[in-house]
Design a protein around this motif. Structure first.
Motif, PDB file in Angstrom:
ATOM      1  N   PRO A   8       0.818  -1.233   0.000  1.00 60.04           N
ATOM      2  CA  PRO A   8       0.000   0.000   0.000  1.00 60.04           C
ATOM      3  C   PRO A   8       0.842   1.269   0.000  1.00 60.04           C
ATOM      4  N   HIS A   9       1.998   1.231   0.654  1.00 57.82           N
ATOM      5  CA  HIS A   9       2.870   2.400   0.680  1.00 57.82           C
ATOM      6  C   HIS A   9       3.535   2.609  -0.684  1.00 57.82           C
TER       7      HIS A   9
ATOM      8  N   THR B 192       0.972   4.186  -2.869  1.00 55.11           N
ATOM      9  CA  THR B 192       0.834   5.614  -2.562  1.00 55.11           C
ATOM     10  C   THR B 192       1.933   6.421  -3.256  1.00 55.11           C
TER      11      THR B 192
ATOM     12  N   GLU C 168       1.081   6.662  -6.932  1.00 55.78           N
ATOM     13  CA  GLU C 168      -0.011   7.622  -7.120  1.00 55.78           C
ATOM     14  C   GLU C 168       0.489   9.057  -7.039  1.00 55.78           C
ATOM     15  N   ALA C 169       1.417   9.325  -6.128  1.00 54.27           N
ATOM     16  CA  ALA C 169       1.912  10.686  -5.929  1.00 54.27           C
ATOM     17  C   ALA C 169       2.925  11.106  -6.984  1.00 54.27           C
TER      18      ALA C 169
ATOM     19  N   SER D 272       7.090   7.294   3.776  1.00 52.29           N
ATOM     20  CA  SER D 272       6.657   5.907   3.608  1.00 52.29           C
ATOM     21  C   SER D 272       7.562   4.953   4.391  1.00 52.29           C
TER      22      SER D 272
ATOM     23  N   ALA E 219      -1.256   3.755   5.052  1.00 51.08           N
ATOM     24  CA  ALA E 219      -0.660   4.608   4.031  1.00 51.08           C
ATOM     25  C   ALA E 219      -1.617   5.751   3.702  1.00 51.08           C
ATOM     26  N   HIS E 220      -1.052   6.963   3.534  1.00 53.76           N
ATOM     27  CA  HIS E 220      -1.879   8.122   3.182  1.00 53.76           C
ATOM     28  C   HIS E 220      -2.259   8.043   1.715  1.00 53.76           C
ATOM     29  N   ARG E 221      -3.430   8.500   1.428  1.00 52.48           N
ATOM     30  CA  ARG E 221      -3.902   8.553   0.047  1.00 52.48           C
ATOM     31  C   ARG E 221      -4.143   9.994  -0.372  1.00 52.48           C
TER      32      ARG E 221
END
Length: 265
Positions: free
Chosen positions: A92-93, A96, A99-100, A243, A263-265
């Motif tokens: 998941p990290h 993230t 995605e970023a 992360s 993890a931040h989204r």
């Protein structure tokens, strides 16, 4: 300390002391002598000596010819299983980061002079990096490898690479121990490592080590040199560090049974 054999905190004293000794050696990143262990742990020499014999018999430690103590081969299997079990915590990290930043994110660990890729989340770009999970690569040619090697003392690096022939995979590959040590000093200063086409021409990578025992884990973002420019590196480093800290916390939580950070989204 409570009853004999009780640590006073719900644990067994001898087990906690044995773990303390192994953690000191792991955090040092090099074999330790009896006096070093006594200073670091505050335990009596006789107690340390008794625990060392038990740990050596169990394969958890080994004694070097110079009478210093190092982590033993029995820990390799435990480490392999631990890293396999935390792979679901890592992905998941990595997702993230993709995605970023829009580029492929990887996780790897150090095995001697090589790194082994543990997890990857691919970029959505048509031209993207793909590395097979489980692949082994020379550590000195990779950003993740240099990020983890930089956690070790130069003396340890020199011992590890004493009989290694540095082979250039590309024109920018590191080709000597002196060059590697110089690069690792820069990594320690900067707080991150890069691979500028050193493993594969046209590919650039930026990486940071996950806090914890040296060589356990590192994260990276990789892609074509044209896209992994200095601006993206500057953007990627704090995200990789964030992360990495979250993965370190999640790993500790997995070992203690506490809720893991998400993890931040």
């Amino acid at each position: 300390m409570g009853r004999e054999g009780d640590s006073g905190g719900g644990g067994v004293q001898s087990v906690m002391r044995a773990l303390q000794i192994m953690n000191v050696i792991a955090d040092t990143g090099a074999p330790c002598g009896l006096s070093e262990l006594a200073t670091a742990t505050g335990l009596p020499i006789a107690t340390i000596h008794r625990l060392l014999r038990t740990l050596i018999n169990a394969g958890m430690l080994r004694q070097e010819p110079d009478r210093r103590y190092a982590l033993g081969s029995a820990l390799i299997h435990l480490g392999d299983q631990a890293l396999t079990m935390i792979a679901p915590l890592i992905r998941p990290h990595l997702a993230t980061l993709v995605e970023a930043l829009g580029e492929t994110a990887n996780a790897a660990r150090l095995e001697g002079t090589h790194i082994v890729y543990l997890a990857q989340v691919s970029s959505r770009h048509q031209m993207r990096m793909f590395i097979e999970v489980g692949r082994r690569v020379e550590a000195y040619r990779t950003a993740v490898g240099k990020a983890m090697l930089a956690q070790l003392d130069d003396r340890v690096i020199a011992d590890v690479y004493a009989n290694t022939e540095f082979v250039a995979a590309t024109p920018t590959s590191i080709t000597s121990l002196d060059d590697l040590l110089r690069e690792l000093r820069a990594v320690r200063t900067n707080g991150f490592a890069t691979d500028d086409g050193e493993q594969e021409i046209g590919v650039r990578c930026v990486a940071v080590a996950v806090p914890g025992p040296p060589g356990t884990l590192a994260l990276s973002v990789s892609g074509p040199t044209a896209r992994i420019n200095d601006s993206l590196v500057a953007q990627a480093v704090p995200l990789l560090q964030q992360s990495s800290s979250m993965i370190a916390a999640a790993t500790r939580a997995a070992h203690t049974g506490l809720p893991a950070p998400r993890a931040h989204r």
